[in-house]
Write a protein that holds these residues in place. Structure first.
Motif, short mmCIF file in Angstrom:
data_model
loop_
_atom_site.label_atom_id
_atom_site.label_comp_id
_atom_site.label_asym_id
_atom_site.label_seq_id
_atom_site.Cartn_x
_atom_site.Cartn_y
_atom_site.Cartn_z
N ILE A 139 -4.42 18.70 0.47
CA ILE A 139 -3.86 19.31 -0.95
C ILE A 139 -3.46 18.43 -1.84
CG2 ILE A 139 -3.61 21.51 0.66
CD1 ILE A 139 -0.27 21.15 0.16
N GLY A 140 -3.14 18.78 -2.92
CA GLY A 140 -2.49 18.06 -3.99
C GLY A 140 -1.05 18.35 -3.96
N GLU A 141 -0.22 17.41 -4.62
CA GLU A 141 1.17 17.72 -5.04
C GLU A 141 1.46 18.94 -5.29
OE1 GLU A 141 4.62 16.71 -3.92
OE2 GLU A 141 3.26 15.14 -3.36
N SER A 142 0.67 19.46 -6.55
CA SER A 142 0.91 20.60 -7.12
C SER A 142 0.76 22.00 -6.51
CB SER A 142 -0.01 20.78 -8.40
OG SER A 142 -1.35 20.75 -8.06
N GLN A 143 0.18 21.62 -5.22
CA GLN A 143 0.10 23.01 -4.34
C GLN A 143 0.87 22.96 -3.34
OE1 GLN A 143 -3.99 21.22 -3.49
NE2 GLN A 143 -4.92 23.20 -3.86
N SER A 169 2.88 14.94 5.78
CA SER A 169 2.59 14.04 4.73
C SER A 169 2.03 12.73 5.61
CB SER A 169 3.71 13.47 4.00
OG SER A 169 3.32 12.28 3.07
N LEU A 170 0.81 12.62 5.87
CA LEU A 170 0.12 11.67 6.91
C LEU A 170 0.65 10.28 6.53
CD1 LEU A 170 -1.80 11.82 9.43
CD2 LEU A 170 -3.66 11.64 7.87
N SER A 171 0.98 9.40 7.14
CA SER A 171 1.00 8.10 7.21
C SER A 171 -0.41 7.25 7.13
CB SER A 171 1.74 7.60 8.46
OG SER A 171 1.52 6.13 8.62
N LYS A 172 0.10 6.41 6.19
CA LYS A 172 -1.33 5.31 5.89
C LYS A 172 -1.79 4.78 7.16
CE LYS A 172 1.54 1.49 4.45
NZ LYS A 172 2.80 1.68 3.71
N THR A 173 -1.00 4.64 7.90
CA THR A 173 -1.56 4.15 9.25
C THR A 173 -1.88 4.85 10.50
OG1 THR A 173 0.66 4.03 10.17
CG2 THR A 173 -0.02 1.95 8.90
N ALA A 185 10.69 22.27 15.43
CA ALA A 185 11.58 21.27 15.45
C ALA A 185 10.76 19.88 16.52
CB ALA A 185 12.90 21.29 15.93
N TYR A 186 10.36 20.29 17.63
CA TYR A 186 9.75 19.33 18.39
C TYR A 186 8.31 18.86 17.46
CZ TYR A 186 8.33 17.57 22.91
OH TYR A 186 7.97 16.71 24.03
N ILE A 187 7.76 19.69 17.07
CA ILE A 187 6.45 19.08 16.21
C ILE A 187 7.02 18.33 15.20
CG2 ILE A 187 4.61 19.77 14.61
CD1 ILE A 187 4.27 22.22 16.25
N GLY A 188 8.04 18.28 14.49
CA GLY A 188 8.72 17.59 13.43
C GLY A 188 9.27 16.15 13.89
N GLY A 189 9.81 16.16 15.16
CA GLY A 189 9.97 15.12 15.94
C GLY A 189 8.72 14.09 16.11
N ILE A 190 7.86 14.78 16.68
CA ILE A 190 6.41 13.98 16.79
C ILE A 190 6.04 13.49 15.52
CG2 ILE A 190 4.05 14.30 17.86
CD1 ILE A 190 5.15 16.73 19.49
N CYS A 191 5.91 13.90 14.53
CA CYS A 191 5.41 13.76 13.13
C CYS A 191 6.24 12.62 12.82
CB CYS A 191 5.44 14.93 12.16
SG CYS A 191 4.16 16.02 12.46
N ARG A 192 7.65 12.77 12.76
CA ARG A 192 8.57 11.65 12.39
C ARG A 192 8.34 10.46 13.13
NH1 ARG A 192 12.33 15.08 12.15
NH2 ARG A 192 12.75 14.94 14.33
N ASN A 193 7.93 10.68 14.37
CA ASN A 193 7.88 9.39 15.23
C ASN A 193 6.62 8.63 14.67
OD1 ASN A 193 10.11 9.63 16.54
ND2 ASN A 193 9.33 10.60 18.53
N ALA A 194 5.76 9.30 14.01
CA ALA A 194 4.20 8.92 13.66
C ALA A 194 4.45 8.61 12.32
CB ALA A 194 3.35 10.07 14.09
N ASP A 195 5.40 8.40 11.82
CA ASP A 195 5.75 8.24 10.36
C ASP A 195 4.95 9.15 9.44
OD1 ASP A 195 7.02 6.93 8.06
OD2 ASP A 195 5.37 5.33 8.22
N SER A 196 4.69 10.45 9.70
CA SER A 196 4.17 11.48 9.05
C SER A 196 4.78 12.70 9.08
CB SER A 196 2.78 11.59 10.02
OG SER A 196 1.97 10.51 9.95
N THR A 247 0.75 -1.23 0.11
CA THR A 247 0.02 0.08 -0.16
C THR A 247 0.68 1.32 -0.04
OG1 THR A 247 -1.59 -1.21 1.09
CG2 THR A 247 -1.90 1.23 1.22
N LEU A 248 0.81 1.93 -0.85
CA LEU A 248 1.47 3.53 -1.25
C LEU A 248 0.70 4.53 -1.18
CD1 LEU A 248 3.84 2.08 -3.90
CD2 LEU A 248 4.37 2.07 -1.69
N THR A 249 0.86 5.52 -0.37
CA THR A 249 0.19 6.74 -0.28
C THR A 249 1.03 7.94 -0.31
OG1 THR A 249 0.06 6.74 2.14
CG2 THR A 249 -1.66 5.62 1.18
#
Length: 152
Positions: free
Chosen positions: A106-110, A63-67, A35-46, A6-8
């Motif tokens: 949003i779309g990739e073009s945006q 970029s929201l994780s599929k899970t 940076a702190y928010i970035g770490g939280i997102c990274r840990n959520a694979d997002s 599954t790819l998203t």
């Protein structure tokens, strides 16, 4: 033939403010907050793709994780950052985020245009209030809302 994986690519622009839109996010904590928010997102694979805002609200592009459910990720971001911000300054001991948030796909073009928009938040808000901006996004994305309960 079946697909092996599954790819998203789920791009979400999220807008949220401090409780009562109180001006509490100063330039001294902004880079570390992002940076702190970035770490939280990274840990959520997002991965966090962009973050910016003003003293009373933030815009993030993830970029929201599929899970991952957006509601769960936002709960984690707001809970962890609220706790973290309170440790940064005695004047921030009562810091809180608003209860809700706006989340828009949003779309990739945006992406490039949105990143520029997020980077220019301080300039943009010299002439536009957060409330005006937020309602503009709600209308742009046809998000249903009730004026009576929008700011409570």
């Amino acid at each position: 033939m079946r697909m092996a994986q599954t790819l998203t690519r789920l791009l979400v622009h999220v807008i949220f403010s401090t409780k009562n839109r109180t001006n509490l996010i100063g330039p001294a904590i902004e880079p570390d907050l992002y940076a702190y928010i970035g770490g939280i997102c990274r840990n959520a694979d997002s991965p966090l793709l962009c973050a910016g805002g003003t003293t009373n609200h933030l815009h993030i592009l993830i970029s929201l994780s599929k899970t991952q459910a957006l509601a769960n990720l936002m709960m984690d971001i707001k809970k962890a950052t609220s706790k973290w911000i309170k440790t940064k300054d005695i004047h921030l001991a009562d810091f809180q985020w608003q209860e809700g948030y706006g989340g828009f796909t949003i779309g990739e073009s945006q992406v490039d245009d949105l990143k520029r928009y997020i980077d220019r938040q301080k300039e943009h808000h010299r002439t536009t209030t957060f409330e005006e901006e937020y309602v503009t996004f709600l209308k742009k994305y046809n998000a249903p809302y009730d004026d009576r309960h929008l700011w409570t």
